[in-house]
Design a protein around this motif. Structure first.
Motif, PDB file in Angstrom:
ATOM      1  N   UNK A   1       1.208 -29.827  28.707  1.00 23.38           N
ATOM      2  CA  UNK A   1       0.265 -29.757  27.379  1.00 23.38           C
ATOM      3  C   UNK A   1      -1.097 -30.582  27.626  1.00 23.38           C
ATOM      4  N   UNK A   2      -2.097 -29.602  28.113  1.00 24.17           N
ATOM      5  CA  UNK A   2      -3.219 -30.516  28.240  1.00 24.17           C
ATOM      6  C   UNK A   2      -3.779 -30.870  27.199  1.00 24.17           C
ATOM      7  N   UNK A   3      -4.661 -32.086  27.161  1.00 25.40           N
ATOM      8  CA  UNK A   3      -5.233 -32.692  25.876  1.00 25.40           C
ATOM      9  C   UNK A   3      -6.453 -31.621  25.590  1.00 25.40           C
ATOM     10  N   UNK A   4      -6.656 -31.427  24.296  1.00 27.48           N
ATOM     11  CA  UNK A   4      -7.589 -30.709  23.742  1.00 27.48           C
ATOM     12  C   UNK A   4      -9.098 -31.513  23.719  1.00 27.48           C
ATOM     13  N   UNK A   5      -9.977 -30.923  24.066  1.00 28.58           N
ATOM     14  CA  UNK A   5     -11.541 -31.605  23.963  1.00 28.58           C
ATOM     15  C   UNK A   5     -12.315 -30.738  22.866  1.00 28.58           C
ATOM     16  N   UNK A   6     -13.389 -31.403  22.323  1.00 32.47           N
ATOM     17  CA  UNK A   6     -14.078 -30.457  21.454  1.00 32.47           C
ATOM     18  C   UNK A   6     -15.725 -30.825  21.820  1.00 32.47           C
ATOM     19  N   UNK A   7     -16.536 -29.965  21.562  1.00 38.41           N
ATOM     20  CA  UNK A   7     -17.939 -30.130  21.644  1.00 38.41           C
ATOM     21  C   UNK A   7     -18.439 -30.103  20.237  1.00 38.41           C
ATOM     22  N   UNK A   8     -19.698 -30.700  20.026  1.00 39.88           N
ATOM     23  CA  UNK A   8     -20.223 -30.827  18.617  1.00 39.88           C
ATOM     24  C   UNK A   8     -21.675 -29.999  18.586  1.00 39.88           C
ATOM     25  N   UNK A   9     -21.770 -29.288  19.867  1.00 39.94           N
ATOM     26  CA  UNK A   9     -23.001 -28.187  19.607  1.00 39.94           C
ATOM     27  C   UNK A   9     -22.442 -26.764  19.372  1.00 39.94           C
ATOM     28  N   UNK A  10     -23.493 -25.900  19.169  1.00 40.47           N
ATOM     29  CA  UNK A  10     -22.784 -24.611  19.253  1.00 40.47           C
ATOM     30  C   UNK A  10     -23.699 -23.606  20.022  1.00 40.47           C
ATOM     31  N   UNK A  11     -23.482 -22.516  19.975  1.00 36.92           N
ATOM     32  CA  UNK A  11     -24.399 -21.361  20.812  1.00 36.92           C
ATOM     33  C   UNK A  11     -25.743 -21.603  20.729  1.00 36.92           C
ATOM     34  N   UNK A  12     -26.356 -22.024  19.931  1.00 33.25           N
ATOM     35  CA  UNK A  12     -28.094 -22.138  19.935  1.00 33.25           C
ATOM     36  C   UNK A  12     -28.558 -23.198  20.744  1.00 33.25           C
ATOM     37  N   UNK A  13     -27.132 -24.318  21.147  1.00 35.17           N
ATOM     38  CA  UNK A  13     -27.913 -25.476  22.323  1.00 35.17           C
ATOM     39  C   UNK A  13     -27.673 -24.592  23.407  1.00 35.17           C
ATOM     40  N   UNK A  14     -27.130 -23.523  23.637  1.00 40.21           N
ATOM     41  CA  UNK A  14     -27.094 -23.186  25.077  1.00 40.21           C
ATOM     42  C   UNK A  14     -27.830 -21.842  25.156  1.00 40.21           C
ATOM     43  N   UNK A  15     -28.619 -21.552  24.141  1.00 41.90           N
ATOM     44  CA  UNK A  15     -29.587 -20.510  24.362  1.00 41.90           C
ATOM     45  C   UNK A  15     -31.251 -20.993  24.331  1.00 41.90           C
ATOM     46  N   UNK A  16     -32.152 -20.060  24.584  1.00 41.07           N
ATOM     47  CA  UNK A  16     -33.345 -20.585  24.810  1.00 41.07           C
ATOM     48  C   UNK A  16     -34.108 -20.844  23.392  1.00 41.07           C
ATOM     49  N   UNK A  17     -33.744 -20.379  22.151  1.00 42.01           N
ATOM     50  CA  UNK A  17     -34.245 -20.751  21.101  1.00 42.01           C
ATOM     51  C   UNK A  17     -35.663 -20.441  21.053  1.00 42.01           C
ATOM     52  N   UNK A  18     -36.123 -19.423  21.351  1.00 46.68           N
ATOM     53  CA  UNK A  18     -37.670 -19.210  21.245  1.00 46.68           C
ATOM     54  C   UNK A  18     -38.442 -19.726  22.440  1.00 46.68           C
TER      55      UNK A  18
END
Ligand code: M6R
Length: 612
Positions: A227-244
């Motif tokens: 059972x691997x330990x779960x991780x989480x990120x606090x950023x969403x899709x917009x953080x990985x996009x060019x956003x204009x």
């Protein structure tokens, strides 16, 4: 190197794979391919070039809810459709990130059974090996193959008779997975999972993941459930996009005020009117540094350049000897280390093969290890004794920008925290430095407002074929970073020189019009730097001078000393690299744009170098 993704679930697999590959493209972009389970069996589509060119290869009527996809950075074999992944042999179709070191030997053995590879890749040999071992039990075949493979790998595997199921295993190369409403997803990097979940896990090395529509089952090589330990990120899709923004690099340059803030914020405590560095959340004990007889910083590329700044800060504030070693050299240099050595490894991705190997070597020799890493749960972050995360969020452009300044922030915090603990600096002195550190984001914002000036200035550099960066002390450390940034995305040959060293050889390369970017932000060596500027001016160089507003009253700064003059907001000299770095990043960015180049994905490079 190479991005991989696997999906099985309830939505159109080819869309999941193509979207995921587009997000992973920064890892490799010379060819791409997918294999999907359809009514007709496993169907494979590949193309050379970027992921966009793969889309045109796939007939719209293809229906599938399970498949694997790959975007390649060539290691074995040229950039051809045949060498692109997925590779198939008999019942096995797979994608691979890494290098199979004994592929030649295996290929010879398999040839005796009449199995001959069609491509020049090490990956196809792995597919041949697995097929030769497969008798209907994927676990048995994978476990046996693992015993025979040497090197690094992350595999996603489809077996023709196991419809809609994906098997995965890794050693060295990364794989992260998540279970979402849409199905099960696995990929080289969290950015490709983000559409589906913020919760994920890292597949432990030598564990097999079995992905079905409703579950991900992880077992070790003996069949025990893990059972691997779960991780989480606090950023969403917009953080990985060019956003204009036109490019990821420009966006990431602009994110620096925030990423520096986020990196500093959890490590500050306010006490008795003082602002002090505090590592209780990171669980870094003070004696880690107090007991260190020497400190070695090791990393690659830009991360190593952050280490050059770190060395100066730590030596200056803590008075412990520090050396900076290129990880790929360090690991083969039989370095002198023992339990009194502290090895600091720096890596944005946390997966760079040479840095990871350097870390493992340090541990083997009994040294204490501290990692400065951006990607949560990455191999380096997990294997080091201690880890301090930079909170820069996803960095997608190949040219590292916000990760660098976030790494600098951690080095400032380290130097200050331990200088305070060792009594080398008083709380008051540390607090003054911390006030300066907290003011950095705002000063970066001021520089970003001057981007049009840099844009204009970059026009002058666009036709250059050679360019030199010079500086002394911290400015020399930053010159190294300025130079790599410029050459990797503009393809202009550039070198960084300690300004005093020029006349020992390099001055012969300075001719009429050669651009020289002179960094003069350090008061103690400013007059010396100006003398070096005059030397290159006398040989016709076109000088761009960067100075610190705090030192601009210096009489050495005569009018007309340079063709262009850029000023960073007044700051203590120690903090100048943060600010001058942003000018250098913008210069590289706009020069590359004017040259019409692919800023985010420069030729021959990839973001994450998971091969030696
Ligand atoms: O992920 P890492 O920080 O370990 O990567 C190290 C280098 O590959 C990286 O910094 C590289 O030099 C950048 N492309 C430079 O912009």
């Amino acid at each position: 190197m190479c991005g991989i993704i696997g999906f099985t679930g309830y939505i159109d697999a080819k869309e999941v794979l193509l979207n995921g590959l587009a997000e992973l493209e920064y890892r490799g972009y010379d060819s791409a391919g997918i294999a999907v389970c359809t009514e007709r069996g496993i169907e494979t589509f590949k193309n050379v070039g970027k992921v966009a060119s793969l889309r045109n290869e796939i007939p719209a009527e293809i229906q599938s809810s399970c498949g694997i996809g790959h975007t390649r950075w060539a290691t074995h074999g040229g950039v051809t459709k045949t060498n692109a992944h997925p590779h198939s042999c008999g019942k096995v179709t797979l994608i691979h990130n890494g290098i199979i070191e004994n592929y030649h030997e295996l290929a010879n053995e398999l040839a005796k059974e009449g199995r001959i590879a069609q491509s020049q890749t090490d990956t196809e040999v792995a597919a041949m090996l697995l097929d030769s071992l497969y008798t209907g039990d994927p676990y048995a075949a994978i476990s046996e193959a693992v015993k025979r493979l040497t090197g690094a790998y992350a595999f996603c595997i489809l077996f023709a008779d196991q419809k809609d199921v994906i098997y995965c295993i890794r050693k060295g190369s990364p794989l992260v997975a998540c279970m979402a409403e849409e199905g099960a997803v696995i990929a080289s990097d969290m950015v490709a999972l983000l559409r589906y979940s913020k919760e994920y896990f890292v597949l432990p090395e030598y564990n097999i993941a079995k992905l079905t529509k409703n579950s991900i089952m992880v077992t070790d090589l003996y069949g025990n459930t893990v059972t691997p330990s779960m991780l989480s990120v606090n950023w969403d899709m917009s953080a990985a996009q060019k956003n204009g923004f036109k490019h990821y690099m420009l966006k990431e340059i602009h994110e620096q005020p925030e990423s520096v803030r986020l990196t500093i914020r959890p490590r500050i405590k306010r006490e008795n009117g003082f602002v002090l560095p505090d590592f209780s959340e990171d669980k870094i004990p003070d004696d880690l540094f107090m007991n260190a007889g020497r400190i070695i910083i090791t990393a690659c590329g830009t991360a190593m350049h952050a280490g050059l700044v770190g060395r100066i800060l730590i030596e200056r504030m803590l008075r412990i000897p520090v050396t900076v070693e290129i990880a790929s050299e360090f690991r083969y240099a039989d370095p002198i280390m023992d339990e009194r050595s502290l090895v600091i490894v720096v890596s944005q991705s946390g997966e760079t093969a040479d840095t990871l190997a350097a870390l493992r070597l340090a541990k083997e020799k009994g040294a204490k290890t501290l990692a400065i890493v951006n990607v949560k749960g990455s191999s380096i972050s997990r294997e080091a004794d201690y880890c301090m995360y930079t909170h820069a969020g996803p960095e997608i452009a190949v040219a590292s920008t916000k990760a660098y300044t976030a790494q600098l922030a951690v080095f400032y915090l380290i130097a200050l925290r331990f200088a305070m603990a060792a009594g080398k600096l008083s709380d008051k002195q540390v607090s003054e430095y911390m006030n300066e550190l907290e003011a950095v984001p705002e000063k970066i914002e001021k520089i970003l407002k001057k981007r049009d000036v840099i844009k204009e200035l970059s026009k002058r550099l666009t036709p250059a074929s050679d360019l030199f960066f010079i500086g002394r002390g911290l400015d020399y450390a930053l010159s190294c970073e300025g130079s790599i940034k410029l050459k990797e995305i503009t393809y202009i040959h550039s070198e960084a020189y300690a300004a005093g060293e020029l006349k020992h050889g390099t001055l012969s390369l300075i001719t009429g019009g050669t651009p020289v970017i002179a960094l003069g932000t350090q008061k103690d060596v400013f007059p010396k730097l100006i003398s070096n500027v005059k030397e290159v001016r006398a040989r016709g160089a076109m000088v761009i001078l960067v100075t610190n507003e705090a030192n601009d009253g210096d009489e050495a700064l005569e009018k007309g000393i340079c063709a262009e003059h850029l000023v960073i907001p007044a700051c203590k000299d120690e903090f100048a690299p943060f600010l001058a770095a942003v000018y250098l990043q913008l210069i590289a960015y706009y020069t590359s744009s004017y040259r019409g180049l692919d800023v985010d994905q420069p030729r021959n490079l990839a973001k994450s170098v998971t091969v030696e």
